[in-house]
Write a protein that holds these residues in place. Structure first.
Motif, PDB file in Angstrom:
ATOM      1  N   LYS A   2      13.953  13.500   4.578  1.00 41.09           N
ATOM      2  CA  LYS A   2      13.329  14.583   3.533  1.00 41.09           C
ATOM      3  C   LYS A   2      12.735  14.056   2.254  1.00 41.09           C
ATOM      4  CE  LYS A   2      16.009  18.758   5.052  1.00 41.09           C
ATOM      5  NZ  LYS A   2      17.035  19.783   4.598  1.00 41.09           N
ATOM      6  N   THR A   3      13.713  12.942   1.704  1.00 40.82           N
ATOM      7  CA  THR A   3      13.219  12.320   0.476  1.00 40.82           C
ATOM      8  C   THR A   3      11.841  11.591   0.640  1.00 40.82           C
ATOM      9  OG1 THR A   3      15.502  12.569  -0.239  1.00 40.82           O
ATOM     10  CG2 THR A   3      13.859  11.059  -1.367  1.00 40.82           C
ATOM     11  N   TRP A   4      11.934  10.844   1.739  1.00 43.02           N
ATOM     12  CA  TRP A   4      10.786   9.894   2.017  1.00 43.02           C
ATOM     13  C   TRP A   4       9.498  10.891   2.087  1.00 43.02           C
ATOM     14  CZ3 TRP A   4       8.184   9.289   6.713  1.00 43.02           C
ATOM     15  CH2 TRP A   4       7.392   8.418   7.011  1.00 43.02           C
ATOM     16  N   TYR A   5       9.597  11.865   2.980  1.00 41.11           N
ATOM     17  CA  TYR A   5       8.437  12.615   3.367  1.00 41.11           C
ATOM     18  C   TYR A   5       8.047  13.300   2.049  1.00 41.11           C
ATOM     19  CZ  TYR A   5       5.306  15.930   5.891  1.00 41.11           C
ATOM     20  OH  TYR A   5       4.285  16.430   6.159  1.00 41.11           O
ATOM     21  N   ARG A  21       2.761  11.771  -3.386  1.00 42.30           N
ATOM     22  CA  ARG A  21       1.693  10.771  -3.492  1.00 42.30           C
ATOM     23  C   ARG A  21       0.404  10.998  -2.933  1.00 42.30           C
ATOM     24  NH1 ARG A  21       4.001   5.422  -2.099  1.00 42.30           N
ATOM     25  NH2 ARG A  21       5.622   6.823  -1.078  1.00 42.30           N
ATOM     26  N   ASN A  22       0.269  12.135  -2.382  1.00 42.20           N
ATOM     27  CA  ASN A  22      -1.016  12.646  -2.018  1.00 42.20           C
ATOM     28  C   ASN A  22      -1.793  11.981  -0.604  1.00 42.20           C
ATOM     29  OD1 ASN A  22      -1.680  14.702  -4.177  1.00 42.20           O
ATOM     30  ND2 ASN A  22      -1.976  12.833  -5.345  1.00 42.20           N
ATOM     31  N   ILE A  23      -0.461  11.885   0.254  1.00 39.80           N
ATOM     32  CA  ILE A  23      -1.024  11.432   1.637  1.00 39.80           C
ATOM     33  C   ILE A  23      -1.735  12.436   2.236  1.00 39.80           C
ATOM     34  CG2 ILE A  23       1.062  12.312   2.785  1.00 39.80           C
ATOM     35  CD1 ILE A  23       0.879   9.498   4.348  1.00 39.80           C
ATOM     36  N   GLN A  24      -2.873  11.967   3.034  1.00 41.94           N
ATOM     37  CA  GLN A  24      -3.779  13.115   3.539  1.00 41.94           C
ATOM     38  C   GLN A  24      -3.133  13.526   5.051  1.00 41.94           C
ATOM     39  OE1 GLN A  24      -8.021  12.677   3.686  1.00 41.94           O
ATOM     40  NE2 GLN A  24      -7.914  11.018   2.137  1.00 41.94           N
ATOM     41  N   GLU A  25      -2.979  14.646   5.473  1.00 40.55           N
ATOM     42  CA  GLU A  25      -2.281  15.045   6.657  1.00 40.55           C
ATOM     43  C   GLU A  25      -3.572  15.684   7.532  1.00 40.55           C
ATOM     44  OE1 GLU A  25       0.728  17.860   6.711  1.00 40.55           O
ATOM     45  OE2 GLU A  25       2.181  16.098   5.737  1.00 40.55           O
ATOM     46  N   LYS A  35       0.846  -1.122   0.258  1.00 38.26           N
ATOM     47  CA  LYS A  35      -0.140   0.056   0.123  1.00 38.26           C
ATOM     48  C   LYS A  35       0.914   1.408   0.078  1.00 38.26           C
ATOM     49  CE  LYS A  35      -4.024   2.164   0.036  1.00 38.26           C
ATOM     50  NZ  LYS A  35      -5.004   2.133  -0.898  1.00 38.26           N
ATOM     51  N   LEU A  36       1.955   1.191   0.624  1.00 36.00           N
ATOM     52  CA  LEU A  36       2.810   2.260   0.819  1.00 36.00           C
ATOM     53  C   LEU A  36       3.746   2.712  -0.339  1.00 36.00           C
ATOM     54  CD1 LEU A  36       3.683   2.151   4.706  1.00 36.00           C
ATOM     55  CD2 LEU A  36       2.228   3.789   3.580  1.00 36.00           C
ATOM     56  N   SER A  37       3.778   1.587  -1.123  1.00 35.64           N
ATOM     57  CA  SER A  37       4.412   1.789  -2.441  1.00 35.64           C
ATOM     58  C   SER A  37       3.824   2.400  -3.628  1.00 35.64           C
ATOM     59  CB  SER A  37       5.058   0.529  -2.820  1.00 35.64           C
ATOM     60  OG  SER A  37       3.983  -0.423  -3.221  1.00 35.64           O
ATOM     61  N   GLY A  38       2.572   2.662  -3.390  1.00 32.40           N
ATOM     62  CA  GLY A  38       1.731   3.183  -4.447  1.00 32.40           C
ATOM     63  C   GLY A  38       1.169   4.520  -4.148  1.00 32.40           C
ATOM     64  N   PRO A  39       0.026   4.907  -4.655  1.00 36.56           N
ATOM     65  CA  PRO A  39      -0.744   6.085  -4.704  1.00 36.56           C
ATOM     66  C   PRO A  39      -1.193   5.950  -2.959  1.00 36.56           C
ATOM     67  CG  PRO A  39      -1.487   5.350  -6.650  1.00 36.56           C
ATOM     68  CD  PRO A  39      -0.668   4.235  -5.838  1.00 36.56           C
ATOM     69  N   LEU A  40      -1.261   7.179  -2.596  1.00 32.74           N
ATOM     70  CA  LEU A  40      -1.504   7.492  -1.061  1.00 32.74           C
ATOM     71  C   LEU A  40      -2.913   8.393  -0.686  1.00 32.74           C
ATOM     72  CD1 LEU A  40       1.990   7.837   0.371  1.00 32.74           C
ATOM     73  CD2 LEU A  40       0.917   5.806   0.204  1.00 32.74           C
ATOM     74  N   ASN A  41      -3.702   8.329  -1.760  1.00 36.80           N
ATOM     75  CA  ASN A  41      -4.874   9.195  -1.623  1.00 36.80           C
ATOM     76  C   ASN A  41      -5.799   8.802  -0.301  1.00 36.80           C
ATOM     77  OD1 ASN A  41      -3.992   8.852  -4.446  1.00 36.80           O
ATOM     78  ND2 ASN A  41      -5.305  10.547  -4.571  1.00 36.80           N
TER      79      ASN A  41
END
Length: 347
Positions: free
Chosen positions: A197-200, A206-210, A162-168
């Motif tokens: 920094k690169t990871w974040y 990839r559009n993670i929700q904050e 899951k974490l390797s793809g889109p993160l919507n």
């Protein structure tokens, strides 16, 4: 002018001196007892819904009045830490109950904590306390992935995929505050700041929700709006108790879990030192660790307790304590991470 006392003459000057002495003593006693009656000011970053019950029990048990100050879900640990720093020349806080340890350790580096190694300090293992006795950890949470079981199974393989793809439909709290800041500090120590920094940046691209805090992450996953989130065990158990379709899996860094204890410290300059010591000993007691383990937050005891009184779901977390990532000496990494995040969010 002389007067007779016990058959012997006493000068007026001597009588005046005795009166003055008694008056000074009386004023001192009034001042002393007034200080005893003044409330012990506690800055508390632990959720009020859990901590108020503990503080109320302390008041009833000792007769010491407590005046707690809480902060918001989003900024509570960092906000209260910064408030103590701002107030250092005229401290208002007597005891700081933080919901993590790194911010408290930062206060030690700035010389804002007093040393105390009482009975409570002695019962906590060395890896969870400052060797100088300025702060002590207790009652910990684990950093975990939370999944909505109707959308994602809580296995390493499925979460990594899951974490390797889109993160919507993946959520994380803003890392500028709270235990997410501790999480990022651990990653900085393990990976280095550039890799972090690169990871974040990749998460954001990839559009993670904050969200503003871990409770927001829990809500998104519990409702099914997100399949996966980064949170802590206390928020996860809230969703469990609400009957939501959720599961959890500890987050690991270099095969270590991220264990985040509460911490307690006495603020330098307190005028209520004895009362502060009494509260510190109480918070570090077996009684309080058991209460927090039995509460909805399901905190994991760090000192010796009667494990038969600990809920089964908390006993299952005990093995992760031994494999926890060491948080000692991470103050410099926290400062680096905080400086970077402030430059990102507070432009």
């Amino acid at each position: 002018m002389n007067q007779n006392v016990g058959g012997r003459p006493v000068s007026g000057w001597r009588i005046l001196a005795i009166v003055e002495f008694v008056a000074i003593l009386a004023i001192g006693l009034v001042f002393f007892y007034r200080q005893q009656d003044e409330a012990l000011v506690v800055y508390c970053a632990h959720d009020a819904v859990f901590s108020e019950e503990i503080l109320n029990a302390f008041e009833q048990k000792t007769g010491i009045k407590v005046e707690p100050r809480f902060d918001t879900e989003a900024t509570k640990s960092l906000g209260l830490t910064n408030l103590i720093i701002r107030e250092q020349n005229h401290p208002r806080c007597d005891v700081f109950w933080n919901n993590q340890t790194l911010g408290t350790a930062t206060l030690k580096e700035q010389g804002l904590l007093e040393t105390y190694q009482g009975d409570g300090y002695q019962r906590i293992p060395a890896k969870f306390k400052d060797p100088d006795g300025t702060w002590t950890g207790f009652a910990a949470r684990l950093r975990v992935y939370i999944t909505n079981t109707e959308k994602l199974t809580a296995t390493r393989e499925s979460i990594e995929q899951k974490l390797s793809g889109p993160l919507n439909d993946v959520a994380i709290a803003k890392p500028l505050y709270g235990t997410t800041l501790t999480h990022f500090t651990v990653l900085c120590d393990a990976w280095g700041l550039d890799r972090l920094k690169t990871w974040y940046q990749s998460l954001q691209e990839r559009n993670i929700q904050e969200t503003s805090g871990n409770a927001g992450v829990k809500n998104l996953v519990a409702s099914g709006s997100c399949a996966l989130g980064f949170t802590d065990t206390d928020d996860f158990f809230v969703a469990v108790d609400d009957g939501k379709p959720v599961a959890s899996l500890p987050i690991t860094v270099d095969e270590h879990t991220i264990l985040i204890p509460n911490s307690v410290a006495i603020i330098k300059g307190t005028k209520r030192r004895k009362q502060a010591e009494t509260l510190v000993n109480y918070l570090l007691s077996e009684e309080v660790e058991l209460k927090l383990a039995q509460s909805q937050s399901r905190q994991i005891p760090l000192g010796d307790v009667n494990w038969d009184q600990v809920p089964a779901e908390v006993r299952e977390l005990q093995p992760y304590v031994k494999n926890a990532y060491p948080l000692a000496n991470l103050v410099k990494e926290r400062e680096k991470v905080l400086a970077w995040l402030e430059s990102e969010y507070l432009k």
